[in-house]
Motif scaffolding. Structure first.
Motif, short mmCIF file in Angstrom:
data_model
loop_
_atom_site.label_atom_id
_atom_site.label_comp_id
_atom_site.label_asym_id
_atom_site.label_seq_id
_atom_site.Cartn_x
_atom_site.Cartn_y
_atom_site.Cartn_z
N ASP A 5 -9.84 24.41 -18.60
CA ASP A 5 -10.09 23.13 -19.99
C ASP A 5 -8.83 22.54 -20.41
O ASP A 5 -8.41 23.17 -21.33
CB ASP A 5 -11.37 23.49 -20.42
N GLU A 6 -9.33 21.42 -21.00
CA GLU A 6 -8.28 20.95 -22.01
C GLU A 6 -9.42 19.73 -23.06
O GLU A 6 -10.05 19.15 -22.57
CB GLU A 6 -7.10 19.89 -21.90
N TYR A 7 -8.93 19.55 -24.66
CA TYR A 7 -9.69 18.42 -24.73
C TYR A 7 -8.57 17.46 -25.00
O TYR A 7 -7.73 17.31 -24.09
CB TYR A 7 -9.27 18.86 -26.90
N VAL A 8 -9.50 16.00 -24.25
CA VAL A 8 -9.28 14.88 -24.81
C VAL A 8 -8.18 14.19 -26.14
O VAL A 8 -9.46 14.56 -26.81
CB VAL A 8 -10.34 13.77 -23.88
N GLY A 9 -7.31 13.58 -25.84
CA GLY A 9 -6.77 13.38 -27.36
C GLY A 9 -5.96 13.76 -27.87
O GLY A 9 -5.43 13.39 -29.32
N LEU A 10 -6.17 15.30 -28.08
CA LEU A 10 -4.85 15.70 -28.94
C LEU A 10 -3.62 15.93 -28.69
O LEU A 10 -3.31 15.90 -27.46
CB LEU A 10 -5.32 17.23 -28.77
N GLY A 11 -2.38 15.67 -29.48
CA GLY A 11 -1.62 14.89 -29.08
C GLY A 11 -0.50 15.95 -28.42
O GLY A 11 -1.04 17.28 -28.86
N PRO A 12 0.24 15.95 -28.02
CA PRO A 12 1.56 17.05 -27.48
C PRO A 12 2.00 18.40 -28.07
O PRO A 12 1.37 19.54 -27.84
CB PRO A 12 2.75 16.09 -26.54
N PRO B 218 -5.35 20.94 -16.96
CA PRO B 218 -6.14 19.63 -16.84
C PRO B 218 -5.10 18.71 -18.11
O PRO B 218 -5.02 18.85 -19.23
CB PRO B 218 -7.25 19.09 -17.36
N ASP B 219 -4.90 17.07 -17.54
CA ASP B 219 -3.79 16.25 -18.87
C ASP B 219 -4.81 15.68 -19.01
O ASP B 219 -5.91 14.09 -19.09
CB ASP B 219 -3.40 14.97 -17.67
N GLY B 220 -4.82 15.44 -20.56
CA GLY B 220 -5.94 15.39 -22.07
C GLY B 220 -5.34 14.06 -22.10
O GLY B 220 -6.13 13.60 -23.49
N LEU B 221 -4.34 13.63 -21.82
CA LEU B 221 -3.50 12.68 -22.69
C LEU B 221 -3.68 11.04 -21.45
O LEU B 221 -3.15 10.60 -21.44
CB LEU B 221 -2.31 12.48 -23.13
N ALA B 222 -4.59 12.05 -20.16
CA ALA B 222 -3.86 10.75 -19.09
C ALA B 222 -4.36 9.20 -19.45
O ALA B 222 -5.69 9.40 -19.38
CB ALA B 222 -4.21 11.23 -17.78
N ALA B 223 -3.68 8.48 -18.76
CA ALA B 223 -4.50 7.41 -19.45
C ALA B 223 -5.69 6.77 -18.08
O ALA B 223 -6.64 6.42 -18.55
CB ALA B 223 -3.49 5.90 -18.76
N ASP B 224 -5.56 7.72 -17.15
CA ASP B 224 -6.49 7.36 -15.62
C ASP B 224 -7.04 8.48 -15.54
O ASP B 224 -6.27 9.64 -15.09
CB ASP B 224 -5.35 6.96 -14.21
N ILE B 225 -8.25 8.99 -16.43
CA ILE B 225 -8.65 10.57 -16.77
C ILE B 225 -8.98 11.13 -15.03
O ILE B 225 -8.58 11.86 -14.65
CB ILE B 225 -9.70 10.22 -17.21
N PRO B 226 -10.25 10.20 -14.22
CA PRO B 226 -10.30 10.53 -12.70
C PRO B 226 -9.17 10.90 -11.92
O PRO B 226 -9.19 11.66 -10.85
CB PRO B 226 -11.23 9.36 -12.25
N ALA B 227 -7.89 9.82 -11.63
CA ALA B 227 -6.87 10.46 -11.00
C ALA B 227 -5.85 11.89 -11.38
O ALA B 227 -6.33 12.68 -10.89
CB ALA B 227 -5.88 9.32 -11.27
N VAL C 16 -13.08 18.21 -34.50
CA VAL C 16 -12.89 18.66 -33.18
C VAL C 16 -13.54 17.31 -32.13
O VAL C 16 -14.39 16.36 -32.06
CB VAL C 16 -13.65 19.32 -32.87
N PRO C 17 -12.84 17.06 -31.29
CA PRO C 17 -12.21 16.25 -29.90
C PRO C 17 -13.81 16.07 -29.60
O PRO C 17 -14.85 17.06 -29.46
CB PRO C 17 -11.35 16.35 -29.02
N THR C 18 -14.54 15.40 -29.17
CA THR C 18 -15.69 14.84 -28.81
C THR C 18 -15.96 14.88 -27.01
O THR C 18 -17.35 15.50 -26.86
CB THR C 18 -16.28 14.04 -28.94
N HIS C 19 -14.42 14.76 -26.55
CA HIS C 19 -14.50 14.80 -24.90
C HIS C 19 -13.13 15.95 -24.84
O HIS C 19 -12.03 17.22 -25.61
CB HIS C 19 -13.85 13.07 -24.37
N CYS C 20 -13.48 16.02 -23.30
CA CYS C 20 -12.67 17.44 -22.58
C CYS C 20 -12.42 16.90 -21.44
O CYS C 20 -13.49 16.64 -20.82
CB CYS C 20 -13.62 18.93 -23.36
N LEU C 21 -11.77 17.76 -20.85
CA LEU C 21 -11.55 17.96 -19.08
C LEU C 21 -11.63 18.83 -18.53
O LEU C 21 -11.17 20.20 -19.32
CB LEU C 21 -10.24 16.90 -18.48
N THR C 22 -12.37 19.56 -17.68
CA THR C 22 -13.10 21.19 -17.83
C THR C 22 -13.53 21.07 -16.11
O THR C 22 -13.33 20.50 -15.15
CB THR C 22 -14.05 21.45 -17.94
N GLN C 23 -11.89 21.84 -15.32
CA GLN C 23 -12.45 22.34 -14.13
C GLN C 23 -14.41 22.51 -14.37
O GLN C 23 -14.86 22.82 -14.79
CB GLN C 23 -12.79 24.14 -13.53
#
Ligand code: GLP
Length: 276
Positions: free
Chosen positions: A82-89, A117-126, A191-198
């Protein structure tokens, strides 16, 4: 019953095995041994890595065994959960940086062999679909390390997650954000509010799941995981449907288990060659 029959029972048939050990260090040692045995028989194994404090002793043991020349990851690959959404590189709490710091930079995994998972992706579903594809193209995860949240989440699959879920964006619960605020100087707002997770189905596709939990704060989640009904309200319970799960616990995480003595007796009676 002969040793062969025992082997069949423990290894070939679906099994959730509960192993109660003395402390986090012993848990790390047992899990690391299993991973070294896997890499010995399958040097290009695909490992599933988890962040959080629970797996740290596994990583410490693996790094030490690598430094001692006992194991190589040169042909292995790794996928994080998993990965937080929006934390810088460069953010120190970006999970990709956390896993590099605590494990992957300490062993010889080749550059490009660690995926997250790329938490900085412009296209999250992709990005989520690409992550699922990458796992499949690598041949699937051979051994998935997991921790568990106090609310029973695995990865970042919060209560109410679909048991059929795949990699996707999730909103973190307030409970998880406050659990994790300790990594953000205690500041809940950081703490970020969103994440990407398997998803739970992604995790269920791993061939062997090794879940680690220590401390009294995990006792309720562990009780639900092992002895509760399967329910999206305790997402880890989906693992009761997995054919090969090893749950490694210390005494306090195991303290609410009704059948603790039976699990101890079963583990003591295993032939030494069996592994997890
Ligand atoms: C986070 C991670 C989970 C981890 C959980 C428990 O929420 N996304 O993968 O299992 O924390 O962390 P810890 O092991 O530090 O208790």
């Amino acid at each position: 019953m002969s040793g062969d029959h025992l082997g069949l029972l423990h290894k070939e048939l679906p099994n959730m095995e509960i192993v109660i050990l003395d402390d986090a260090d012993t848990i790390g040692q047992v899990a690391a041994e299993e991973i070294c045995v896997l890499l010995g028989s399958k040097p290009d194994a695909v490992l599933g890595l988890a962040t959080g404090s629970s797996p740290l002793s596994i990583y410490d043991h693996l790094a030490a065994r690598h430094a001692a020349g006992e194991v190589t990851f040169a042909r292995a690959q790794a996928f994080t959960l998993d990965e937080y959404v929006g934390l810088g590189p460069d953010h120190p709490e970006r999970y990709r940086n956390v896993i590099d710091r605590s494990f992957t930079s300490l062993v010889d995994l080749p550059p490009g062999a660690v995926h997250s998972p790329d938490g900085l992706a412009a296209d999250i579903p992709a990005a989520c679909a690409a992550y699922e594809r990458a796992i499949a193209e690598a041949g699937g995860v051979d051994l998935q390390i997991l921790g568990i949240g106090t609310d029973g989440h695995i990865g970042f699959n919060e209560p109410g997650s679909s048991l059929a879920s795949r990699t996707r964006i999730k909103t973190l619960t307030r409970a998880t954000r406050s659990d994790n605020a300790r990594f953000f100087k205690g500041d809940l707002d950081s703490v970020p509010t969103h994440c990407l997770t398997q998803g739970l189905a992604t995790i269920m596709a791993a061939r062997h799941v090794v879940l680690v939990a220590t401390g009294p704060g995990k006792a309720l989640a562990v009780q639900e995981l092992v002895e509760g009904p399967v329910s999206a309200m305790w997402p880890a319970t989906v693992l009761q449907h997995h054919p090969h799960v090893s749950v490694l616990l210390d005494e306090s995480a195991a303290s609410r288990l009704q059948l603790a003595d039976y699990y101890r007796e079963t583990y003591r009676g295993k032939p030494p060659w069996q592994g997890l």
